[in-house]
Design a protein around this motif. Structure first.
Motif, short mmCIF file in Angstrom:
data_model
loop_
_atom_site.label_atom_id
_atom_site.label_comp_id
_atom_site.label_asym_id
_atom_site.label_seq_id
_atom_site.Cartn_x
_atom_site.Cartn_y
_atom_site.Cartn_z
N THR A 160 -30.17 96.07 17.79
CA THR A 160 -29.04 96.51 16.95
C THR A 160 -28.83 95.54 15.79
O THR A 160 -28.65 95.97 14.64
CB THR A 160 -27.76 96.59 17.79
N LEU A 161 -28.85 94.26 16.07
CA LEU A 161 -28.64 93.26 15.03
C LEU A 161 -29.73 93.33 13.97
O LEU A 161 -29.44 93.32 12.76
CB LEU A 161 -28.60 91.86 15.65
N CYS A 162 -30.98 93.42 14.39
CA CYS A 162 -32.09 93.45 13.44
C CYS A 162 -32.08 94.74 12.63
O CYS A 162 -32.41 94.73 11.43
CB CYS A 162 -33.42 93.29 14.17
N ARG A 163 -31.72 95.85 13.27
CA ARG A 163 -31.67 97.12 12.54
C ARG A 163 -30.55 97.12 11.51
O ARG A 163 -30.72 97.61 10.39
CB ARG A 163 -31.49 98.28 13.53
N PHE A 164 -29.41 96.54 11.87
CA PHE A 164 -28.29 96.52 10.92
C PHE A 164 -28.60 95.63 9.72
O PHE A 164 -28.29 95.97 8.58
CB PHE A 164 -27.03 96.02 11.62
N LEU A 165 -29.20 94.47 9.96
CA LEU A 165 -29.52 93.54 8.88
C LEU A 165 -30.80 93.94 8.14
O LEU A 165 -31.14 93.31 7.13
CB LEU A 165 -29.67 92.12 9.42
N VAL A 166 -31.51 94.96 8.64
CA VAL A 166 -32.76 95.45 8.04
C VAL A 166 -33.78 94.31 7.96
O VAL A 166 -34.40 94.08 6.92
CB VAL A 166 -32.52 96.08 6.65
N ILE A 167 -33.95 93.59 9.06
CA ILE A 167 -34.93 92.51 9.11
C ILE A 167 -36.34 93.12 9.07
O ILE A 167 -36.67 93.97 9.89
CB ILE A 167 -34.78 91.67 10.39
N PRO A 168 -37.18 92.73 8.12
CA PRO A 168 -38.52 93.34 8.01
C PRO A 168 -39.38 93.03 9.23
O PRO A 168 -39.53 91.88 9.63
CB PRO A 168 -39.10 92.70 6.74
N ASP A 169 -39.96 94.07 9.80
CA ASP A 169 -40.84 93.88 10.95
C ASP A 169 -42.10 93.11 10.56
O ASP A 169 -42.69 92.41 11.39
CB ASP A 169 -41.23 95.24 11.54
N ALA A 170 -42.52 93.25 9.30
CA ALA A 170 -43.75 92.60 8.86
C ALA A 170 -43.65 91.08 8.94
O ALA A 170 -44.67 90.40 9.10
CB ALA A 170 -44.09 93.02 7.43
N LEU A 171 -42.45 90.55 8.83
CA LEU A 171 -42.27 89.10 8.90
C LEU A 171 -42.09 88.61 10.33
O LEU A 171 -42.36 87.45 10.63
CB LEU A 171 -41.06 88.67 8.05
N GLY A 172 -41.57 89.46 11.18
CA GLY A 172 -41.42 89.11 12.58
C GLY A 172 -40.37 88.09 12.94
O GLY A 172 -40.51 87.43 13.98
N PRO A 173 -39.28 87.92 12.16
CA PRO A 173 -38.29 86.90 12.53
C PRO A 173 -37.13 87.45 13.34
O PRO A 173 -36.17 86.74 13.59
CB PRO A 173 -37.80 86.41 11.17
N GLY A 174 -37.20 88.74 13.75
CA GLY A 174 -36.07 89.34 14.45
C GLY A 174 -35.61 88.57 15.67
O GLY A 174 -34.42 88.24 15.79
N PRO A 175 -36.51 88.25 16.62
CA PRO A 175 -36.07 87.47 17.79
C PRO A 175 -35.46 86.13 17.43
O PRO A 175 -34.55 85.65 18.12
CB PRO A 175 -37.37 87.30 18.60
N LEU A 176 -35.94 85.52 16.36
CA LEU A 176 -35.41 84.22 15.95
C LEU A 176 -33.98 84.35 15.41
O LEU A 176 -33.11 83.52 15.70
CB LEU A 176 -36.32 83.61 14.89
#
Length: 634
Positions: free
Chosen positions: A61-77
């Motif tokens: 939910t957090l990564c989707r709301f902030l639109v964190i790019p999957d290509a960079l892979g920093p979502g878990p961080l």
């Protein structure tokens, strides 16, 4: 007496969870407006998951709301950072479930809305960010473990003991900020009217003041003993690289601008450039010596060379304060004319007013621009840079530089790139360049991950350019920096003020002005400063010198105690102006004025008697036989 003793005993036994709950209320009341709280609550509720009555956000939910790019892979961080900051100010509560209270504290810290809650402001925030990124596992795991079901059960048990629910906390804070008064008593001494004046006096240490007023400072100090472990923690190198790449992408982000607009530019070529820039920054932390980044180097390098690296997090987390479900214009019109409906006002502008960078040069591109914004404020760079001189277009000569950059009345940035020369000059031009320099005493600088010998140096010039003869130019805001293969910034010193020289012998940063005439007994070599950058008169070669003893116009490295000197062949040279249309118009007006003056001098109107005019010019020695001897005036 008995009642007072009982209250004091109760306050001392308040749990850290209850104190964290109280601090969340304080943040909501003092750090946000009522409207922002309304938007924040709507954003949280619209996306929150519900488990056994607990509303919280998942990593997805957090990564989707902030639109964190999957290509960079920093979502878990990012999620790891949030679950740590959500436990502020008690590290022992981390990782926390991202309830509305925890997420509120995350937004306060990430957007720096805490004001002076943290005793040392930005320094304390950097320390918090380090702890949120660091791991204590010897295996230096780069995968973050999500909170367990036990933690969720614990939070569920704590919830029943709290006086207010999370939503009630924010609702009360909103009503108090709006002047409506409290809706319920929380039962804490901090909310008594008698303490209001004390709150204002101690507002610069809000977190500690709140705990002290609860007689709970001992609880806080006990929990802070975990802070001693910070010197044993490390940020895994791979994690930090991913974070740096994300921070480069979000550096030009506006508070109401979606990150998806920038994520669309993440082509494979862009990702490779981002990785190269991130590696240059990463190698300034000397990862070849350690498996991770220690706090000691983090605490030195961030303030010195990367003071604005985390600024992109501010607008990213400001998105929590703008709900797309709330249309204020519709609400306003309905109050005046209920029959009229208004269209939804877009929250995000469709296109930026100007491109982030008007054009790319051979050195400066979007990624290098974002790297510059880590130590030069972004509002001086993004949509503010103009190419004044590009060597590839204007030619490599001092005259071309003068023609392009003189009369620019605002700061500017010089960038130069090249390839390191071998220790033994290989050609006539290289030998000629080596002859004007003192013998090389220092080895080449570090290479990082760069094996091709490419180096990039630069300078931030805070004054207009001009010719220098006896005195150098520049001010205390000038910067000398290296961008590749390692990132480092060398700030101006007051021991010497030879910041910038522009003469017929070349361009020098940190070098004293050249002597007008050779002095007997002194070397004829070019004088290089302890920390300096010099470009020769033909703009073919350059040399960067670093003497760790310092003593010159720029401070030496705060992280590398070694001496080095890079001699390189110039491949690209660029000067960019920091300014907008107004500065560009001033430069055009100054050049136009000088052109008119020159034209006027060329077209001086003579009289109608041409013979008399010629005789006058001959007497002045401007025309005619200049070798004739003068006659007697007697």
């Amino acid at each position: 007496m008995g009642q007072g003793h009982s209250d004091e005993h109760l306050a001392h036994n308040v749990s850290t969870e209850q104190l964290s709950h109280e601090l969340a209320l304080r943040f909501a009341k003092k750090c946000f407006t009522p409207l922002e709280i309304t938007h924040f609550k709507d954003v949280f509720r619209s996306l929150a998951d519900d488990q056994d009555g607990i509303h919280y956000w998942k990593e997805e939910t957090l990564c989707r709301f902030l639109v964190i790019p999957d290509a960079l892979g920093p979502g878990p961080l990012i999620y790891q950072m949030a679950t740590y900051l959500g436990a502020f100010p008690f590290p022992s509560l981390a990782p926390s479930i991202l309830t509305i209270e925890a997420l509120l504290k995350v937004v306060v810290i990430m957007t720096e809305r805490y004001g002076t809650v943290l005793k040392r402001g930005r320094a304390d925030r950097n320390k918090l960010l380090f702890r949120s990124l660091a791991v204590f596992d010897r295996r230096m795991s780069s995968v973050y473990e999500k909170p367990s079901q036990e933690i969720i059960d614990a939070v569920r048990g704590e919830k029943s003991e709290k006086v207010d629910t999370s939503d009630a906390v924010l609702e009360e804070a909103r009503s108090q900020a709006a002047g409506e008064g409290p809706k319920s008593a929380l039962g804490f001494a901090i909310d008594k009217p008698a303490n209001d004046e004390e709150e204002e006096e101690d507002d610069d240490e809000l977190a500690l003041a709140a705990l002290e007023s609860l007689d709970a400072i001992e609880v806080f100090k006990y929990d802070q003993r975990a802070d001693t472990k910070i010197h044993h923690a490390q940020i895994p190198v791979d994690n930090f690289r991913r974070l740096i790449m994300l921070l480069l992408v979000i550096a030009p982000l506006d508070s109401q601008e979606s990150l998806s607009r920038h994520a669309e530019r993440l082509t494979s070529a862009r990702l490779e450039r981002l990785k190269q820039v991130a590696d240059s920054i990463l190698w300034s932390f000397t990862p070849e010596k350690n498996a991770g980044i220690f706090y000691q180097s983090f605490n030195k390098i961030i303030p010195a060379s990367l003071p604005y690296m985390f600024d992109g997090l501010n607008p990213l987390f400001e998105h929590f304060l703008f709900s797309k479900n709330i249309d204020l214009s519709k609400r306003k019109r309905s109050s005046t004319s209920p029959a009229v409906t208004s269209p939804t006002v877009p929250q995000v502008p469709d296109t930026p007013l100007e491109p982030i960078l008007p054009r790319e040069g051979d050195i400066l591109n979007l990624d290098i621009l974002c790297q510059l914004s880590f130590f030069i404020k972004g509002n001086n760079l993004f949509r503010r840079l103009r190419p004044l001189y590009l060597g590839a277009d204007a030619g490599f000569s001092l005259g071309s530089i003068e023609q392009k950059i003189f009369n620019w009345r605002a700061p500017s940035i010089l960038l130069v790139s090249g390839t390191r020369l071998s220790s033994t000059p290989g050609g006539t031009r290289e030998r000629s360049f080596a002859d004007i320099l003192p013998p090389k005493r220092f080895p080449d600088g570090a290479s990082g991950n760069n094996s091709n010998g490419r180096v990039v140096f630069g300078a931030y010039i805070d004054v207009p350019w001009k010719h220098t003869y006896k005195e150098a130019m520049g001010g205390s805001e000038m910067l000398l920096f290296q961008l590749s293969p390692l990132h480092e910034v060398f700030r101006a010193s007051t021991l010497s003020r030879d910041y910038l020289t522009f003469t017929k012998t070349g361009v020098g940063f940190g070098c004293p002005p050249p002597r007008a005439k050779p002095v007997s007994g002194l070397s004829s070599h070019t004088v290089l400063g302890p920390v300096s950058l010099m470009l020769d008169s033909a703009l073919e070669f350059g040399v960067f010198t670093h003497d760790s003893t310092g003593g010159g116009s720029f401070h030496p490295s705060q992280t590398r105690n070694s001496d080095w000197q890079d001699r390189f062949e110039i491949e690209s040279l660029e000067v960019w102006g920091c300014g907008g249309d107004e500065e560009a118009e001033r430069q055009r007006a100054a050049w136009a004025f000088e052109e008119r003056e020159a034209e006027a001098r060329r077209n001086i109107k003579m009289g109608k008697d041409h013979e008399a005019d010629r005789a006058l010019l001959e007497m002045a020695g401007l025309v005619g036989n200049h070798n004739a001897s003068g006659g007697s005036m007697a």
